[in-house]
Motif scaffolding. Structure first.
Motif, mmCIF file in Angstrom:
data_model
loop_
_atom_site.group_PDB
_atom_site.id
_atom_site.type_symbol
_atom_site.label_atom_id
_atom_site.label_comp_id
_atom_site.label_asym_id
_atom_site.label_seq_id
_atom_site.Cartn_x
_atom_site.Cartn_y
_atom_site.Cartn_z
ATOM 1 N N GLU A 24 70.715 -70.759 -18.887
ATOM 2 C CA GLU A 24 70.895 -69.923 -18.010
ATOM 3 C C GLU A 24 71.354 -68.381 -18.500
ATOM 4 O O GLU A 24 70.949 -67.664 -18.023
ATOM 5 C CB GLU A 24 71.684 -70.358 -16.923
ATOM 6 N N ALA A 25 72.008 -68.666 -19.671
ATOM 7 C CA ALA A 25 72.329 -67.511 -20.468
ATOM 8 C C ALA A 25 71.044 -66.795 -20.918
ATOM 9 O O ALA A 25 71.125 -65.256 -20.922
ATOM 10 C CB ALA A 25 73.140 -67.841 -21.586
ATOM 11 N N CYS A 42 78.731 -68.168 -26.579
ATOM 12 C CA CYS A 42 78.040 -66.865 -26.135
ATOM 13 C C CYS A 42 76.732 -67.260 -26.835
ATOM 14 O O CYS A 42 76.367 -66.313 -27.971
ATOM 15 C CB CYS A 42 78.437 -65.649 -26.283
ATOM 16 N N PRO A 43 75.599 -67.919 -26.351
ATOM 17 C CA PRO A 43 74.428 -68.059 -27.069
ATOM 18 C C PRO A 43 73.671 -66.703 -27.691
ATOM 19 O O PRO A 43 73.276 -66.571 -28.927
ATOM 20 C CB PRO A 43 73.413 -68.838 -26.469
ATOM 21 N N PRO A 44 73.623 -65.594 -26.770
ATOM 22 C CA PRO A 44 72.912 -64.289 -27.298
ATOM 23 C C PRO A 44 73.665 -63.680 -28.370
ATOM 24 O O PRO A 44 73.179 -63.039 -29.013
ATOM 25 C CB PRO A 44 72.973 -63.598 -25.876
ATOM 26 N N LEU A 47 75.876 -59.937 -20.133
ATOM 27 C CA LEU A 47 75.874 -61.375 -20.827
ATOM 28 C C LEU A 47 76.430 -62.288 -19.785
ATOM 29 O O LEU A 47 77.561 -62.326 -19.325
ATOM 30 C CB LEU A 47 77.070 -60.995 -21.856
ATOM 31 N N LYS A 48 75.557 -63.369 -19.246
ATOM 32 C CA LYS A 48 75.644 -64.320 -18.191
ATOM 33 C C LYS A 48 77.001 -65.060 -18.763
ATOM 34 O O LYS A 48 76.946 -65.787 -19.541
ATOM 35 C CB LYS A 48 74.663 -65.062 -17.776
ATOM 36 N N ASN A 49 77.811 -65.151 -17.630
ATOM 37 C CA ASN A 49 79.170 -66.112 -17.944
ATOM 38 C C ASN A 49 79.836 -65.658 -19.143
ATOM 39 O O ASN A 49 80.388 -66.393 -19.897
ATOM 40 C CB ASN A 49 78.600 -67.630 -17.966
ATOM 41 N N LEU A 74 71.056 -60.045 -21.271
ATOM 42 C CA LEU A 74 71.424 -60.127 -22.747
ATOM 43 C C LEU A 74 70.876 -61.260 -23.494
ATOM 44 O O LEU A 74 71.357 -62.267 -23.058
ATOM 45 C CB LEU A 74 72.778 -59.698 -23.338
ATOM 46 N N THR A 75 69.938 -61.394 -24.154
ATOM 47 C CA THR A 75 69.387 -62.444 -24.824
ATOM 48 C C THR A 75 69.477 -62.638 -26.445
ATOM 49 O O THR A 75 69.379 -63.429 -26.904
ATOM 50 C CB THR A 75 67.864 -62.775 -24.607
ATOM 51 N N GLY A 76 69.843 -61.532 -26.731
ATOM 52 C CA GLY A 76 70.141 -61.446 -28.163
ATOM 53 C C GLY A 76 70.739 -60.234 -28.794
ATOM 54 O O GLY A 76 70.353 -58.910 -28.285
#
Length: 295
Positions: free
Chosen positions: A128-129, A167-169, A231-233, A262-264
């Motif tokens: 979901e992020a 925070c994966p991104p 930045l989701k969650n 934001l994905t990265g």
């Protein structure tokens, strides 16, 4: 009955088991025309990155997701490689490969519902992020609860803090491979600075500096001008890149609903060979088609 992975030839010793009508296991030879092509046992190719290191070397095709060609398997499976790399659950690769590259037996052995639910619950926040939901094709209710199925010894164990980035991104590994994965999971990439990062509900909202340069993607001038990223969650998660707002960053994102996620984010340094290599590779790199899987 659950099969704990890795199976190590134990699967080959299993005898036929009576199962309930709720979830009937058929022999591969009994699937007939309803399954499509006759199943074949073949080597897992090295470029099937998702499953080449899963622990066995032969797979059945068509697989349990009804992919009939190896080209289709590679295309669809490639979309999941980044998720395995995120280490959101220790059983992610086993679960996915039991479907994409099922082990060669005389009957289909599906993953246990409990394994599916455990992987789903651990990995959905990561997906979901990046703006992707858990796909319907992996609906856990489709898989058996008590019949012969594949599980792992760690099904009930949540990932440790070291195994699952908050925070994966914001993953800060400056390698061309990681940057490419982020680029492939994104719809656009820009070069800019961040003016402000503030909390909004459970998310982190990024206000960008006015000077923005498109690196890839198809944002029009108006979209680029009004662009705000979330930045989701990410309200409480650490993101090293947001600690110094004076830096220039390669920022990647995608639209999810009415927001841009934001994905990265990677520091843009003129001397950074990693960023240059990633951008150069992107010109010829064939990204997985995420939209055909995560829907």
């Amino acid at each position: 009955m659950c099969i704990f992975w890795p199976p190590r030839l134990v699967l080959a010793m299993l005898v036929p088991i009576l199962v309930t009508s709720e979830y009937e296991y058929l022999g591969w030879k009994d699937l007939g025309d309803s399954y499509g092509k006759s199943p074949q046992c073949m080597d897992i190719p090295e470029d099937l990155r998702l499953c080449y290191t899963v622990g066995y070397h032969r797979m059945l095709l068509p697989n349990l997701l009804e992919h009939e060609t190896m080209a289709e398997v590679k295309q669809q499976a490639g979309s999941w490689v980044p998720l395995v790399h995120k280490r959101c659950h220790s059983g992610t690769q086993v679960f996915l490969c039991s479907l994409f590259a099922p082990v060669c037996l005389d009957r289909p052995i599906y993953p246990c519902r409990k394994l599916c639910e455990s992987v789903r619950d651990s990995c959905t926040p990561i997906m979901e992020a990046f703006g992707f939901p858990w796909p319907e094709m992996l609906n856990c209710s489709k898989f058996p609860q008590d019949d012969l199925c594949i599980s792992t010894n760690t099904t009930d164990m949540p990932p440790s803090p070291d195994d699952s980035p908050a925070c994966p991104p914001c993953e800060n590994e400056m390698s061309p491979e990681v940057i490419l994965e982020h680029m492939c999971a994104s719809e656009f990439a820009i070069k800019t600075k961040i003016k402000e990062a503030k909390i909004e509900n459970l998310d982190k909202k990024l206000i960008l500096q006015k000077r923005r340069k498109t690196v890839s993607g198809n944002l029009n001038k108006e979209e680029l001008k009004k662009l705000v990223l979330y930045l989701k969650n990410g309200a409480d998660c650490p993101c090293q890149q947001l600690e110094n707002l004076g830096n220039t960053y390669l920022i990647m994102g995608r639209k999810a609903g009415k927001r841009y996620l934001l994905t990265g984010i990677h520091k843009w340094d003129k001397s950074s060979k990693e960023v240059k290599k990633a951008l150069k590779k992107l010109k010829s790199h064939k990204c997985p088609v995420y939209e055909t899987v995560f829907k």
